[in-house]
Design a protein around this motif. Structure first.
Motif, short mmCIF file in Angstrom:
data_model
loop_
_atom_site.label_atom_id
_atom_site.label_comp_id
_atom_site.label_asym_id
_atom_site.label_seq_id
_atom_site.Cartn_x
_atom_site.Cartn_y
_atom_site.Cartn_z
N THR A 127 0.95 -1.34 -0.13
CA THR A 127 -0.07 -0.02 -0.21
C THR A 127 0.98 1.17 0.12
O THR A 127 0.56 2.16 -0.84
N SER A 128 1.97 1.15 0.72
CA SER A 128 2.94 2.29 0.87
C SER A 128 3.63 2.57 -0.36
O SER A 128 3.66 3.59 -1.00
N LEU A 129 4.06 1.35 -1.08
CA LEU A 129 4.62 1.42 -2.39
C LEU A 129 3.63 2.14 -3.67
O LEU A 129 4.17 2.76 -4.29
N ALA A 130 2.41 1.57 -3.41
CA ALA A 130 1.40 2.35 -4.38
C ALA A 130 1.12 3.82 -4.39
O ALA A 130 1.20 4.46 -5.02
N ALA A 131 1.09 4.21 -2.85
CA ALA A 131 1.23 5.65 -2.60
C ALA A 131 2.33 6.43 -3.14
O ALA A 131 2.33 7.58 -3.59
N GLU A 132 3.50 5.98 -2.80
CA GLU A 132 4.80 6.26 -3.29
C GLU A 132 5.07 6.50 -4.80
O GLU A 132 5.46 7.82 -5.32
N THR A 133 4.74 5.52 -5.38
CA THR A 133 4.84 5.52 -6.76
C THR A 133 3.83 5.64 -7.92
O THR A 133 4.09 6.27 -8.87
N GLY A 134 2.67 5.78 -7.20
CA GLY A 134 1.55 6.22 -8.14
C GLY A 134 0.87 5.13 -8.80
O GLY A 134 -0.06 4.99 -9.66
N VAL A 135 1.61 3.86 -8.83
CA VAL A 135 1.17 2.57 -9.26
C VAL A 135 -0.27 2.10 -8.68
O VAL A 135 -0.17 2.05 -7.33
N SER A 136 -0.95 1.70 -9.31
CA SER A 136 -2.33 1.14 -8.57
C SER A 136 -1.93 -0.05 -7.82
O SER A 136 -1.12 -0.87 -8.37
N MET A 137 -2.89 -0.42 -6.93
CA MET A 137 -2.74 -1.53 -6.07
C MET A 137 -2.94 -2.80 -6.96
O MET A 137 -2.32 -3.89 -6.71
#
Length: 217
Positions: free
Chosen positions: A26-36
């Motif tokens: 979830t944090s990675l998605a928020a950081e990169t803008g890539v969807s979950m």
């Protein structure tokens, strides 16, 4: 972010946690803008990624051609039964072992071959699965005892002899790990000025496990 850029980040998380925690994804998605959806589809597509915690020790059952012919699938099923793993789970309830299949361990002469950490077990059959688990846990206890009692000199310049232990798959299957740990334990216990060294296959698998001693004199 394309998949080739996402994979290194997922690899880093896997190395750090041993699996891919949902909170980290979830944090990675928020950081990169890539969807979950894209992150989870990538994580579940590659078999090397885990989305659930694994066991402390990984059991890898070789299912290569030679091992398959010798009954690797039955050995794999036997490990699951012995550890009471059912359904889609691959890890024992106590989180001690995770059971997986390996494409090839490179030990065709030992079929069916099984690897647990750096221990190789050869000619495994469904009836010997319990013995393999017991022997591995005993070996881990021996490793701990060796570490507590002291280790042999790691500096070749301080040694009067060099003891070389072959750690190829054949020698490991024949008990090289036990020999290695025993040498460390006894050398440390008596303060012997020897240097212990791991060596790769010497081409003499028929003599496994092989140990050679070279005197400094």
């Amino acid at each position: 972010m394309i998949v080739n850029d996402l994979l290194p980040r997922l690899n880093d998380l896997q190395r750090q946690f041993g699996y891919l925690p949902l909170s980290e994804l979830t944090s990675l998605a928020a950081e990169t803008g890539v969807s979950m959806a894209e992150i989870t589809s990538t994580a579940t597509f590659y078999s090397g990624f885990r989305t659930q915690p694994g066991g402390k020790y990984l059991i890898r059952v070789c299912i290569g051609a030679a091992c398959h012919v010798k009954g690797a699938e039955k050995v794999y099923d036997a490990f699951r039964r012995e550890l009471a793993i059912t359904g889609e789970d691959d890890t024992s309830a106590d989180r001690l072992f995770t059971v997986s299949k390996a494409a090839c361990l490179g030990c065709c002469m030992l079929a069916v071959a099984v690897q647990i950490e750096n221990h190789i077990f050869g000619w495994v059959e469904p009836a010997t699965v319990a013995d393999v688990i017991r022997d591995f846990l005993h070996a881990k206890a021996e490793e701990l005892a060796a570490a507590q009692e002291g280790r042999a000199s790691a500096d070749p310049t301080d040694a009067s002899a060099e003891v070389c232990v072959c750690r190829c798959s054949s020698c490991r299957a024949a008990g090289a790990e036990k020999v290695w740990q025993s040498l460390h334990r006894e050398a440390g216990r008596y303060g012997l000025p020897v240097h212990l060294r791991e060596v790769s296959c010497t081409g003499k698998s028929y003599r496994a496990p092989e140990v050679t001693i070279h005197s400094a004199g």
